[in-house]
Design an enzyme around this catalytic site. Structure first.
Site, PDB file in Angstrom:
ATOM      1  N   LYS A  95     -10.009  42.120 -22.522  1.00  0.00           N
ATOM      2  CA  LYS A  95      -9.340  40.764 -21.844  1.00  0.00           C
ATOM      3  C   LYS A  95      -8.330  40.801 -21.028  1.00  0.00           C
ATOM      4  CE  LYS A  95      -8.264  36.574 -21.916  1.00  0.00           C
ATOM      5  NZ  LYS A  95      -8.769  35.278 -22.167  1.00  0.00           N
ATOM      6  N   PHE A  99     -12.558  34.535  -6.489  1.00  0.00           N
ATOM      7  CA  PHE A  99     -11.094  34.942  -6.605  1.00  0.00           C
ATOM      8  C   PHE A  99     -10.522  35.480  -5.460  1.00  0.00           C
ATOM      9  CE2 PHE A  99      -9.962  33.710 -10.875  1.00  0.00           C
ATOM     10  CZ  PHE A  99     -11.015  33.104 -11.245  1.00  0.00           C
ATOM     11  N   CYS A 110      -2.133  31.320 -18.420  1.00  0.00           N
ATOM     12  CA  CYS A 110      -2.874  32.822 -18.552  1.00  0.00           C
ATOM     13  C   CYS A 110      -2.306  33.832 -17.635  1.00  0.00           C
ATOM     14  CB  CYS A 110      -4.342  32.933 -18.727  1.00  0.00           C
ATOM     15  SG  CYS A 110      -4.769  31.427 -20.116  1.00  0.00           S
ATOM     16  N   GLU A 124     -11.845  35.796 -25.502  1.00  0.00           N
ATOM     17  CA  GLU A 124     -12.429  34.680 -25.251  1.00  0.00           C
ATOM     18  C   GLU A 124     -12.106  34.803 -23.758  1.00  0.00           C
ATOM     19  OE1 GLU A 124     -14.029  31.878 -26.580  1.00  0.00           O
ATOM     20  OE2 GLU A 124     -14.469  31.784 -24.132  1.00  0.00           O
ATOM     21  N   PHE A 125     -13.142  34.342 -22.869  1.00  0.00           N
ATOM     22  CA  PHE A 125     -13.160  34.594 -21.317  1.00  0.00           C
ATOM     23  C   PHE A 125     -13.217  33.119 -20.688  1.00  0.00           C
ATOM     24  CE2 PHE A 125     -14.760  38.556 -22.910  1.00  0.00           C
ATOM     25  CZ  PHE A 125     -13.521  39.512 -22.386  1.00  0.00           C
ATOM     26  N   LEU A 126     -13.096  31.801 -21.350  1.00  0.00           N
ATOM     27  CA  LEU A 126     -13.335  30.570 -20.827  1.00  0.00           C
ATOM     28  C   LEU A 126     -12.424  30.369 -19.790  1.00  0.00           C
ATOM     29  CD1 LEU A 126     -11.468  28.247 -22.064  1.00  0.00           C
ATOM     30  CD2 LEU A 126     -12.744  28.661 -23.997  1.00  0.00           C
ATOM     31  N   GLY A 181      -4.007  31.127  -0.660  1.00  0.00           N
ATOM     32  CA  GLY A 181      -3.228  30.228  -1.002  1.00  0.00           C
ATOM     33  C   GLY A 181      -1.952  30.161  -1.798  1.00  0.00           C
ATOM     34  N   GLY A 204      -1.414  30.102 -11.176  1.00  0.00           N
ATOM     35  CA  GLY A 204      -0.440  29.820 -12.365  1.00  0.00           C
ATOM     36  C   GLY A 204      -1.372  29.570 -13.607  1.00  0.00           C
ATOM     37  N   ARG A 220       1.014  23.898 -16.787  1.00  0.00           N
ATOM     38  CA  ARG A 220       1.754  24.903 -17.418  1.00  0.00           C
ATOM     39  C   ARG A 220       1.856  26.080 -16.117  1.00  0.00           C
ATOM     40  NH1 ARG A 220      -0.867  26.414 -22.742  1.00  0.00           N
ATOM     41  NH2 ARG A 220      -2.626  25.362 -21.768  1.00  0.00           N
TER      42      ARG A 220
HETATM   43  C1  UGA Z   1      -8.160  32.608 -16.705  1.00  0.00           C
HETATM   44  C2  UGA Z   1      -9.680  33.651 -16.541  1.00  0.00           C
HETATM   45  O1  UGA Z   1     -10.265  32.989 -15.480  1.00  0.00           O
HETATM   46  C3  UGA Z   1     -10.463  33.108 -17.788  1.00  0.00           C
HETATM   47  O2  UGA Z   1     -11.533  34.131 -17.810  1.00  0.00           O
HETATM   48  C4  UGA Z   1      -9.608  33.438 -18.940  1.00  0.00           C
HETATM   49  O3  UGA Z   1     -10.347  33.311 -20.075  1.00  0.00           O
HETATM   50  C5  UGA Z   1      -8.462  32.773 -18.861  1.00  0.00           C
HETATM   51  O4  UGA Z   1      -7.709  32.697 -17.706  1.00  0.00           O
HETATM   52  C6  UGA Z   1      -7.664  32.983 -20.157  1.00  0.00           C
HETATM   53  O5  UGA Z   1      -7.136  34.017 -20.034  1.00  0.00           O
HETATM   54  O6  UGA Z   1      -7.294  32.138 -20.968  1.00  0.00           O
HETATM   55  P1  UGA Z   1      -7.775  30.002 -15.977  1.00  0.00           P
HETATM   56  O7  UGA Z   1      -6.418  30.402 -16.163  1.00  0.00           O
HETATM   57  O8  UGA Z   1      -8.589  28.816 -16.776  1.00  0.00           O
HETATM   58  O9  UGA Z   1      -8.650  31.232 -16.718  1.00  0.00           O
HETATM   59  O10 UGA Z   1      -8.136  29.620 -14.581  1.00  0.00           O
HETATM   60  P2  UGA Z   1      -8.801  30.281 -13.480  1.00  0.00           P
HETATM   61  O11 UGA Z   1      -9.806  29.665 -12.763  1.00  0.00           O
HETATM   62  O12 UGA Z   1      -9.119  31.965 -13.324  1.00  0.00           O
HETATM   63  O13 UGA Z   1      -7.637  30.186 -12.292  1.00  0.00           O
HETATM   64  C7  UGA Z   1      -6.208  30.784 -12.517  1.00  0.00           C
HETATM   65  C8  UGA Z   1      -5.418  30.646 -11.515  1.00  0.00           C
HETATM   66  O14 UGA Z   1      -5.905  31.438 -10.276  1.00  0.00           O
HETATM   67  C9  UGA Z   1      -5.326  29.103 -10.893  1.00  0.00           C
HETATM   68  O15 UGA Z   1      -3.989  28.839 -10.647  1.00  0.00           O
HETATM   69  C10 UGA Z   1      -6.058  29.063  -9.773  1.00  0.00           C
HETATM   70  O16 UGA Z   1      -5.649  28.260  -8.702  1.00  0.00           O
HETATM   71  C11 UGA Z   1      -5.776  30.351  -9.166  1.00  0.00           C
HETATM   72  N1  UGA Z   1      -6.637  30.994  -8.078  1.00  0.00           N
HETATM   73  C12 UGA Z   1      -8.151  31.262  -8.641  1.00  0.00           C
HETATM   74  C13 UGA Z   1      -6.390  31.269  -6.848  1.00  0.00           C
HETATM   75  O17 UGA Z   1      -5.228  31.029  -6.372  1.00  0.00           O
HETATM   76  N2  UGA Z   1      -7.265  31.856  -5.965  1.00  0.00           N
HETATM   77  C14 UGA Z   1      -8.746  32.096  -6.357  1.00  0.00           C
HETATM   78  O18 UGA Z   1      -9.307  32.703  -5.426  1.00  0.00           O
HETATM   79  C15 UGA Z   1      -8.759  31.829  -7.541  1.00  0.00           C
END
Ligand code: UGA
Length: 442
Positions: A205, A250, A261, A149-151, A254, A258, A331
């Protein structure tokens, strides 16, 4: 098609609701009776855009039901999705597979002949093969596939309905055909499907998450270099991202990543690679992890320095508790970790978040919380911007300047407009950006 979805956390709840929405008959399963009762009433156990509506319509159409009984699940369908959590092991860096294993032990002896068990949980490579071996004993004639899953939290429904790719890891043409049939609307929309073996699917994944985490840590490492060199990481990131081979996503510098995942997935990946004798190949993930946790420390250090060397007796207003905007999940939230660290060093910390306060309160009961931004910042010696909710970009800095003791803000997410805050009299500070570009009062 009839199917069960076992585990109603983030992935399971969204998957179940979306599968019902595209017309399948879905039975969701969880050991938590309270959660099952809420879901059966059409109430989502988490904040996710569009999920409540989808759940309610699936339940009222009769296509979506929930139960705590694995026996009922085994009798209901021949297709079972496993969506339980795979957290970090309490005693190490690897993934804790006890929930996946207990589902297989629980449902295995009851499976109907020909059943297909499909893992969606993020697991160490080789898990599907191990489970297939176990099911060969418990339920001969059944099969295991992996369909990661990649959501993303915050856009989970959209990501499930409009994924950028589907990955199907199977050992037979029959399983491949079955899973392709499940995702018929996505296939009709032309979304690419990668059919492969289960091990490759498991790896797609973890490799994807590891790559994204590396991208974030790369830009945060650049922020540290920028701090030393007097350069601006936000311009650097935008200019790098304009190269289509790199891309802007990405690459937001900053406080780092967290959530449930990235942190545990890169640790589990490194641990599994070591078990396989390939540890050296992904040793860089340890550095990715170190860079990421260092951003929390850097933020705390910078905040302390801005307060004149101590948090003791100071008032700090915190904007954001969720690990990312659009989610109520705290989390491994970098925001909450920084807020708690400031409080532990003697600051009086008041935290605002538009969605995550209940979860934050449960995780860090000692912090003070409010749903009102001015209240969070009242009398503050320093405001910390820790989660980039869009509502924080809409704050009127002039009005907020009227409630704080000192108009001093540290933008740890690099998403506020330094000029607007500076013009309203704030001393605006950020990580990886020199004073000459963020400017403002000093
Ligand atoms: C991530 C992946 O993006 C999904 O594809 C994957 O399915 C999911 O993990 C999982 O394995 O279940 P998610 O943890 O919901 O999704 O959130 P993201 O949008 O990927 O952000 C992850 C973290 O990175 C957040 O803390 C966000 O603030 C941080 N982030 C993101 C940054 O610090 N800088 C960025 O440029 C992008």
């Amino acid at each position: 098609m009839r199917m069960t979805v076992i585990g109603t956390g983030y992935v399971g709840t969204v998957h179940a609701a979306c599968m019902a929405d595209i017309g399948h008959e879905v039975l969701g399963v969880d050991i938590d009776a309270e959660r099952v009762a809420a879901l059966a009433a059409g109430r989502a156990p988490l904040h996710e855009q569009g999920l409540d509506a989808l759940l309610a319509s699936g339940v009222s159409a009769g296509r979506l039901r929930f139960t705590t009984s694995l026996a009922e699940a085994a009798a209901f369908a021949n297709l079972h999705f496993i969506c339980v959590g795979t957290p970090q092991r309490p005693d190490g860096a690897g993934a804790d597979l006890r929930y996946v294993d207990s589902v297989v032990e629980g449902i295995g002896p009851r499976l109907r002949p020909g059943a297909l068990v499909v893992g969606k949980s993020t697991v160490p490579v080789g898990t599907a093969a191990r489970l297939a071996g176990r099911l060969a004993d418990l339920a001969p004639g059944t099969e295991v596939a992996w369909n990661p899953e990649f959501l993303r939290e915050g856009s989970a429904v959209h990501d499930t309905m409009h994924p950028e790719r589907l990955v199907i890891g199977v050992s037979s043409d029959r399983a491949d055909a079955l899973l392709r049939a499940v995702y018929w609307p996505m296939r009709r929309a032309g979304i690419p499907v990668f059919s492969t073996d289960p091990a490759t699917a498991e790896l797609v994944k973890v490799a994807s998450n590891a790559f994204l985490a590396t991208k974030i840590s790369f830009v945060n490492a650049m922020a540290e270099v920028c701090d030393s060199a007097g350069a601006d990481v936000t311009v650097l990131a935008r200019a790098m991202g304009a190269d289509s081979r790199i891309g802007p996503q990405f690459l937001d510098p900053g406080l780092g990543f967290g959530g449930s995942c990235f942190p545990k997935d890169i640790r589990a990946f490194a641990a599994r690679a070591e078990e396989l004798g390939a540890g050296e190949a992904v040793a860089f993930l340890h550095e990715v992890d170190r860079i990421n946790t260092r951003q929390r420390r850097r933020t705390v250090d910078r905040a302390r320095e801005l307060l004149g060397g101590t948090f003791a007796g100071r008032r700090v207003g915190v904007l954001g508790a969720a690990f990312k905007p659009g989610s109520d999940d705290v989390r491994d939230s970098p925001a909450l970790a920084v807020a708690a660290a400031a409080q532990a060093e003697g600051a009086a910390v008041r935290v605002h978040d538009p969605q995550a306060l209940d979860n934050a309160r449960a995780a860090c009961p000692d912090l003070t919380y409010t749903l009102d931004v001015p209240k969070a910042c009242e009398g503050a010696d320093l405001v910390l911007h820790l989660t980039q909710w869009p509502e924080y970009r809409a704050i009127d800095p002039a009005a907020l300047a009227g409630v704080v003791r000192t108009p001093l803000i540290l933008d740890a997410r690099n998403s506020l407009d330094p000029r607007a805050w500076g013009a309203a009299g704030w001393a605006f500070r950020a990580l990886g950006r020199p004073l000459s570009t963020v400017g403002g009062a000093s």
